[in-house]
Design an enzyme around this catalytic site. Structure first.
Site, short mmCIF file in Angstrom:
data_model
loop_
_atom_site.label_atom_id
_atom_site.label_comp_id
_atom_site.label_asym_id
_atom_site.label_seq_id
_atom_site.Cartn_x
_atom_site.Cartn_y
_atom_site.Cartn_z
N SER A 146 0.50 -2.05 -2.13
CA SER A 146 0.36 -3.04 -3.21
C SER A 146 -0.26 -2.32 -4.40
O SER A 146 -0.96 -1.30 -4.22
CB SER A 146 -0.58 -4.15 -2.74
OG SER A 146 -0.97 -4.98 -3.83
N TYR A 159 -8.29 -7.33 1.18
CA TYR A 159 -6.94 -6.96 0.77
C TYR A 159 -6.99 -5.68 -0.08
O TYR A 159 -6.27 -4.71 0.18
CB TYR A 159 -6.30 -8.11 -0.02
CG TYR A 159 -4.81 -7.91 -0.27
CD1 TYR A 159 -3.90 -8.01 0.77
CD2 TYR A 159 -4.32 -7.61 -1.53
CE1 TYR A 159 -2.53 -7.84 0.55
CE2 TYR A 159 -2.96 -7.44 -1.77
CZ TYR A 159 -2.07 -7.54 -0.72
OH TYR A 159 -0.73 -7.37 -0.93
N LYS A 163 -5.49 -2.18 1.36
CA LYS A 163 -4.30 -1.64 0.68
C LYS A 163 -4.60 -0.25 0.09
O LYS A 163 -3.70 0.59 0.03
CB LYS A 163 -3.80 -2.61 -0.38
CG LYS A 163 -3.17 -3.88 0.22
CD LYS A 163 -1.90 -3.59 1.03
CE LYS A 163 -1.17 -4.84 1.47
NZ LYS A 163 0.08 -4.59 2.20
#
Ligand SMILES: NC(=O)c1ccc[n+]([C@@H]2O[C@H](COP(=O)([O-])OP(=O)(O)OC[C@H]3O[C@@H](n4cnc5c(N)ncnc54)[C@H](O)[C@@H]3O)[C@@H](O)[C@H]2O)c1
Length: 266
Positions: A146, A159, A163
């Site tokens: 991402s 997150y 990532k």
């Protein structure tokens, strides 16, 4: 592209897409099948995996693409179906929101699942794929990370951090195995209109919604990148500029991120 072999020929290639029952993974399965690849669609949601596989003329291999046993079972089923796996798309991901304190803090379970699915799934896939790939001097891994793994994601600490780890692992593989015929690429989109974006809460939608792209834009970027082997696959080209700004002046960049956070604070 320097130091990387010829691009991947999708026609006839054996391809696995994890998390292929929805969003970006479903689009990748669709595009690969349309290009003549033989595709195995994995998803934790068995009905979704079967629906996409049925739609694109692929084979479904439902199951957990993160656990040690799940990855082993998936790769084994895919090898039975495809013979060789030419391209493995480690795409399944989870998007826990929350910070480290207060009502909105991410839980232990959020941190654990973020690392299981967003990082360790890729490590486990590489562990079972690499021995055969190194033996035949060829193999292709596309990691869906991402832009949050290059920059950050306000409001979603597990997150952003997991990532970054996904990008770091892909970089490590690329640095270690390029000369042995292994191509590793990291797909790093910002907002993409999928169920994950819908579920990302008010902050997620506020940050990503305006510039979000349709999955087709991601599919285009991936097909282009598979042909030339570049490491970073950026469906939002502006991410390249943000990354340069961050590297050139981390303090200024973090200051700007904090000003953005202040605008988001209730
Ligand atoms: N949508 C975005 O804005 C965006 C932006 C950047 C990166 N990404 C990344 O793209 C990838 C795909 O996300 P999406 O937006 O298509 O989301 P999505 O929710 O539409 O699809 C994700 C799929 O992964 C499956 N999945 C989750 N855990 C799994 C597991 N352990 N094993 C097998 N399948 C599992 C889910 O069942 C779901 O079908 C994720 O890695 C995500 O982090 C998404």
């Amino acid at each position: 592209m320097a130091d990387v072999g010829p691009g991947l020929e999708l026609a006839g290639a054996g391809v696995v897409v994890t998390g292929g029952g929805s969003g970006i993974g479903a689009e990748l399965a669709r595009r690969f099948a349309a290009a003549g690849a033989r595709v195995v669609v994995n998803d934790l949601d068995a009905d979704a995996a079967r629906a996409v596989a049925g739609e694109v003329g692929a084979v479904a291999a439902p199951g957990d693409a993160a656990s040690v046993d799940g990855v082993a079972a998936l790769v084994s089923a895919a090898r039975d179906e495809l013979g060789e796996i030419d391209l493995f798309c480690a795409n399944a991901g989870v998007a826990a929101t929350g910070g480290v304190t207060g009502d909105a803090a991410a839980t232990e379970a959020d941190w654990a699942s973020s690392f299981e699915v967003n990082v360790l799934a890729h490590v486990r896939a590489a562990q079972v794929l690499l021995p055969q790939w190194l033996e035949r001097g060829r193999g292709h891994l596309l990691v869906t990370a991402s832009a949050a793994g290059l920059l950050t994601m306000l409001g979603s600490a597990p997150y952003a951090v997991s990532k970054h780890a996904a990008v770091a692992f892909a970089e490590w593989l690329r640095a270690t195995y390029t000369h042995r015929g292994i191509v590793v690429q990291a797909l790093c989109p910002q907002g993409v209109r999928t169920p994950m974006l819908e579920a990302s809460g008010e902050v997620g939608r506020a940050l990503l919604g305006a510039d979000a792209v349709d999955v087709g834009v991601v599919g285009d970027a991936v097909l282009e990148a598979l042909a030339d082997g570049r490491f970073l696959v950026l469906p939002h080209p502006e991410v390249h500029g943000y990354l340069q700004a961050k590297a050139a002046d981390p303090d200024a960049w973090l200051g700007a991120m904090n000003r953005l956070q202040q605008r988001l604070d209730p």
